[in-house]
Each structure stands twice: as structure tokens, then as C-alpha cells.
Design a protein around this motif. Sequence first.
Motif, PDB file in Angstrom:
ATOM      1  N   TYR A 177      16.752  20.292   2.677  1.00  0.00           N
ATOM      2  CA  TYR A 177      16.291  19.023   2.117  1.00  0.00           C
ATOM      3  C   TYR A 177      14.851  19.143   1.619  1.00  0.00           C
ATOM      4  O   TYR A 177      14.499  18.644   0.540  1.00  0.00           O
ATOM      5  N   GLN A 178      14.034  19.832   2.409  1.00  0.00           N
ATOM      6  CA  GLN A 178      12.637  20.010   2.005  1.00  0.00           C
ATOM      7  C   GLN A 178      12.540  20.812   0.707  1.00  0.00           C
ATOM      8  O   GLN A 178      11.758  20.480  -0.184  1.00  0.00           O
ATOM      9  N   ARG A 179      13.359  21.859   0.601  1.00  0.00           N
ATOM     10  CA  ARG A 179      13.326  22.676  -0.624  1.00  0.00           C
ATOM     11  C   ARG A 179      13.743  21.863  -1.850  1.00  0.00           C
ATOM     12  O   ARG A 179      13.073  21.898  -2.885  1.00  0.00           O
ATOM     13  N   LEU A 180      14.830  21.119  -1.728  1.00  0.00           N
ATOM     14  CA  LEU A 180      15.297  20.311  -2.857  1.00  0.00           C
ATOM     15  C   LEU A 180      14.305  19.193  -3.181  1.00  0.00           C
ATOM     16  O   LEU A 180      14.111  18.855  -4.359  1.00  0.00           O
ATOM     17  N   ARG A 181      13.715  18.637  -2.138  1.00  0.00           N
ATOM     18  CA  ARG A 181      12.742  17.563  -2.373  1.00  0.00           C
ATOM     19  C   ARG A 181      11.512  18.080  -3.100  1.00  0.00           C
ATOM     20  O   ARG A 181      10.961  17.407  -3.992  1.00  0.00           O
ATOM     21  N   LEU A 182      11.050  19.268  -2.731  1.00  0.00           N
ATOM     22  CA  LEU A 182       9.898  19.854  -3.414  1.00  0.00           C
ATOM     23  C   LEU A 182      10.224  20.146  -4.873  1.00  0.00           C
ATOM     24  O   LEU A 182       9.378  19.957  -5.760  1.00  0.00           O
ATOM     25  N   GLU A 183      11.437  20.620  -5.133  1.00  0.00           N
ATOM     26  CA  GLU A 183      11.831  20.867  -6.515  1.00  0.00           C
ATOM     27  C   GLU A 183      11.851  19.575  -7.321  1.00  0.00           C
ATOM     28  O   GLU A 183      11.405  19.539  -8.478  1.00  0.00           O
ATOM     29  N   LEU A 184      12.370  18.490  -6.710  1.00  0.00           N
ATOM     30  CA  LEU A 184      12.400  17.199  -7.402  1.00  0.00           C
ATOM     31  C   LEU A 184      10.987  16.672  -7.648  1.00  0.00           C
ATOM     32  O   LEU A 184      10.685  16.178  -8.740  1.00  0.00           O
ATOM     33  N   ASP A 185      10.116  16.777  -6.644  1.00  0.00           N
ATOM     34  CA  ASP A 185       8.732  16.315  -6.821  1.00  0.00           C
ATOM     35  C   ASP A 185       8.029  17.104  -7.914  1.00  0.00           C
ATOM     36  O   ASP A 185       7.259  16.548  -8.716  1.00  0.00           O
ATOM     37  N   SER A 186       8.280  18.405  -7.948  1.00  0.00           N
ATOM     38  CA  SER A 186       7.659  19.230  -8.980  1.00  0.00           C
ATOM     39  C   SER A 186       8.160  18.843 -10.370  1.00  0.00           C
ATOM     40  O   SER A 186       7.372  18.726 -11.322  1.00  0.00           O
ATOM     41  N   ALA A 187       9.490  18.617 -10.483  1.00  0.00           N
ATOM     42  CA  ALA A 187      10.048  18.216 -11.778  1.00  0.00           C
ATOM     43  C   ALA A 187       9.531  16.844 -12.198  1.00  0.00           C
ATOM     44  O   ALA A 187       9.225  16.621 -13.378  1.00  0.00           O
ATOM     45  N   GLN A 188       9.397  15.918 -11.248  1.00  0.00           N
ATOM     46  CA  GLN A 188       8.879  14.594 -11.568  1.00  0.00           C
ATOM     47  C   GLN A 188       7.417  14.663 -11.998  1.00  0.00           C
ATOM     48  O   GLN A 188       6.992  13.971 -12.934  1.00  0.00           O
ATOM     49  N   ALA A 189       6.628  15.491 -11.307  1.00  0.00           N
ATOM     50  CA  ALA A 189       5.222  15.651 -11.687  1.00  0.00           C
ATOM     51  C   ALA A 189       5.098  16.240 -13.092  1.00  0.00           C
ATOM     52  O   ALA A 189       4.244  15.812 -13.887  1.00  0.00           O
TER      53      ALA A 189
END
Length: 525
Positions: free
Chosen positions: A411-423
Motif C-alpha cells: 500500500y505504501q509503495r502504490l501510495r507513493l507512486e500515486l502521490d508522485s504522479a499527482q505532484a
Amino acid sequence: MAENYSGRTLRELVRVLAGRFVGMTIIVIVVVGAAAAATYFAPRTYRSEVRLKAAPTSIGSPLETRMADRDEISLYVGSQRELILSDYVLAAAMDRLDKGKFGEPGENYTPPSEKEIANWVSANQSLFRKVQNSVSVVTPGGTGSAFTQMFQIRVDWSEEFVPLQRQTAESRQKSAERAQEVMRCILAAYMDRNKVIEGQRSDEATAFLRDTALDAARKKRDKAQAALQLEIETKIKGDLPLVLQMYTNGSSGEMGEAILRTRSRSEIITLNASLAEISKTQESLKAQTDNGLAEMAKFEAGKREDFSKLAVPEVVLKGNDTVAKLQERLTAITLELTALRTRYTDTFQQVADLRRELSSTYGALLDELQRHAARLEQERQRLTSRRDSLEAAEKKNKEDMDSLALKVAEYQRLRLELDSAQAQYDKEDEQLVKAVTAGKLSRTPILISTVDAPTRPDPNQPYRPIVWLNIAVALLAAVTLGLIYAFMADHFDHTIKSIDDAERYLGVPVLGSVPKLGRRIVRTA
């Protein structure tokens, strides 16, 4: 009676005017009186104005001559005239007026739709025509400078017409206020409409760029969001609240486990300390009770003269008032018995009574210590059961944490990927907005601002009617009509009224004339 007046003498002209003086006077009185009455009873019209300024967002050097800006502003002001006088703005202003929304800051108002405006116009034709005839847009002085353009909105609002009835001071006051309110509503409706139109133009101008430049970043963000959602729905499921708590409070599964175990571990440590204290107290009580029972048996067999003091634990004395009181009583009896033995033998009645009381008190103390030991045993069993349940739960939690660790990490890995894409998406969007804004500013878009607030008319000084002007025009018209009447009447009158008429009409000279005598002439013999 003459066909023209070019050859007439001044005396004849004066005679014509004097002969028709009464008729001319009546015409003047009737026309001026009618004009005065119409002015007096006519509805008053009150004017409210507001000045606006159209200016580019970037001024540049005042020494530069930018004809393109002046032409653009002039065209823009012309388009604003059409916008202000459009059906939507005028009908929306009336809608604001009905709802009492005058465009004040923080006002909660939802503009009507195009369909609602069309329905209102069709249902209020007379009022809408009145509004159309009352509103005008004026651009005094043309383009005042290379970068600004002043123009005015005017509202000439007339009070309600009541035939043959003079308007009161209160009605004039309300009419003046209504003129200002209509002006405020028109200004607010115009500003709202202008903002919507400019927003639509801006959105249309940036739609293509936004759709193309942000497409890659948007796809990457949507893909990361879909992957996270799939992980939640297929693997995490019911563990989502716990996973979110662990993700929020700790960066890994181990940290999350430590956070969840902190409360139970602290309680287990407290329970172990309490159990250790109870065990120590139980051992001490058992030793003291066994020793006391042995001494009791010796005392009753006559092998001991008294009892040794029991070493009751301090925690028991503080927690059991009965034990403390029995201990104090036992000490007091022992001291009193010792004092009597120095003077009397054991057969003495008081000594015998004290020995019996001493034995009874010692036995009561031992019984109370045994009861206290039983209560301690019950408390120990309760605490032991609570500790065992906590340890079992802690063990189960640890097993659950082992299985949740992988879920939290994924979950942490996917969440970081989503945050990076959103940024990345937000960064691209911000850069695009800055680029579009810079492009718009480079084209010097024009903004509308209010210079003065809508004016409030003076109830005692309406814009129309103008009394002195109406009377002057009526007087001029009355004199003109009187002159026309006099000369036209004389032109069509063929009677002979003077010597000049007789000579001109008959073509022979007049030898004499007999004056007409008035009735007031006194005849004498």
C-alpha cells in the motif's frame, strides 16, 4: 383680408394683432396652462449613473503610443454597450431587484439560466420594455488616453403614473431609491455576465492546451490511482482501516505493530508487577499465619506465657483496617498483662481475664489474616486471567501484523507512486496556467472596474420634467400659434375695417370718414 402682408404698413399689422388680441391671449393661456398642468401631474423621472473604466492589465511605458490598444479598447467598449443592453443583463437585473440582491460583497446569489431569462422576458413584456427604454450607455470624450476608456451606464427610472394625482414626498423618495437600486442591480448583473463571458473565453482558449499538455501526466496519475484501488479491493479489503492507521502512524509494518502493541504491553507490565506484589504478600502472610497458629497451640497447652508480635506486611496494614486495629489491641493487652504479672499471679482474676482476651484477640487476628490471604488469592487469579488474555491477544496481533506487513508495504509503495504522479500532474498544470496567463497578459486583456458607486438621485430634483424648460417651450409655442391664428383669421376675413382697406379694396380715394362713437359719449343739445 389682403392676400399677403408684404406691402402692409406697421399700423395695419398692429391693427391686425390688436383686433385678434383676445383670441391670441386665450391661446397663450390655454397652451401654457395645459403645459403647466401636464408638467405638474406628469410622473417624475430620476437618473442614476455609474462610471466604469476599461483598461488593459499591463500598462507599459506612458511615453509609448500604442494605437492597437486604443483601437482594441474602443471595440471592447462597443461590445460592452451591447452586453449591458442585452436581454440577459436587463432581465437578470430585474431578477436581482425582485430578490433584493444588489451585488453586495458576500452576497449569496445564483444567476438565472438562459431559459429562465427567456421565460421572464416573455411573461413581463411591459416591464422589460420600460427597462430597455430606461437604460442607456454613454462614452463621453471618446478614448481618453492610450490605455483607458471611460463610459457610463445611465438609468432614467420614472415613478408610477397616477392620473391627475400629485406624487407625495414619500413616493418621490421611493422612486429615487428605486432608480439607484435598479442601477446597482444592472451593474451587478453586468459584472456577473462579463465575468462569465471572460471565463468562457479563457476556458476555450486554454482547453486545447490543457487537454494535450496534461494528457500524459493525467494518464500516469489515473493509472497509479487504478492500481491502488485494485490493491484495496482484492487484497486489503476489510483490513483497510488498520492498514491506513499503520501507514499514517508508521512508515513500516514493524513500526505499526509497535504502535498497536504499546497499550497492551504497558498493561501487561503493570499486571505482572501487581501479581509479584501479591505473591510476596501471600508468602509473608502464610509464614506469619503458620507461626501464629503454632504459638497459639503452645499457649493453649500452657507452654507459652504470651505471644510474639506478628510481622504483618505494611501493605496489609494499610489496606485492612481490621488487621491494624486487632494488632493495636493485641499490643495493648500484652503491655497491660505484663504490668499485672509483676504484682499478681496467673490465678488472679484480672490476669486470667486478660489472658483469655489475649488468646481471643490473637485468634481473631489470625482468622482475619487468613481471610485477607483468601481475598489476595482471588485478586491474583483475576489478574492472572487478565494477563493471560492480554498475552494471547498480543500474540494474535503479532501474527496478524506479520500478515499485514506485506499489505502495508505494498500500500505504501502504490501510495507513493500515486502521490508522485499527482505532484507531477499539479506541477504540469501550474506551469500551463502560468504560460497561459503570461500569454494572456502579453496580449493586454482589458478589465472593467467601477470608478464611482451608482449615484442616488435627489427626490426633490428629478431629471424630468424640467419645469422652466417646459413653460418656456409652451410659451414660445403659444405665441407662435397666436400669431398664426391672428394672421390667418385676418387673411380669411373679407370685411372692410379701415380706410386703407376701403381704398385698396374699392380702388378710389376716401374723401372722409365718420368715427364710430362709443356708448359712453355724452350727447348734448
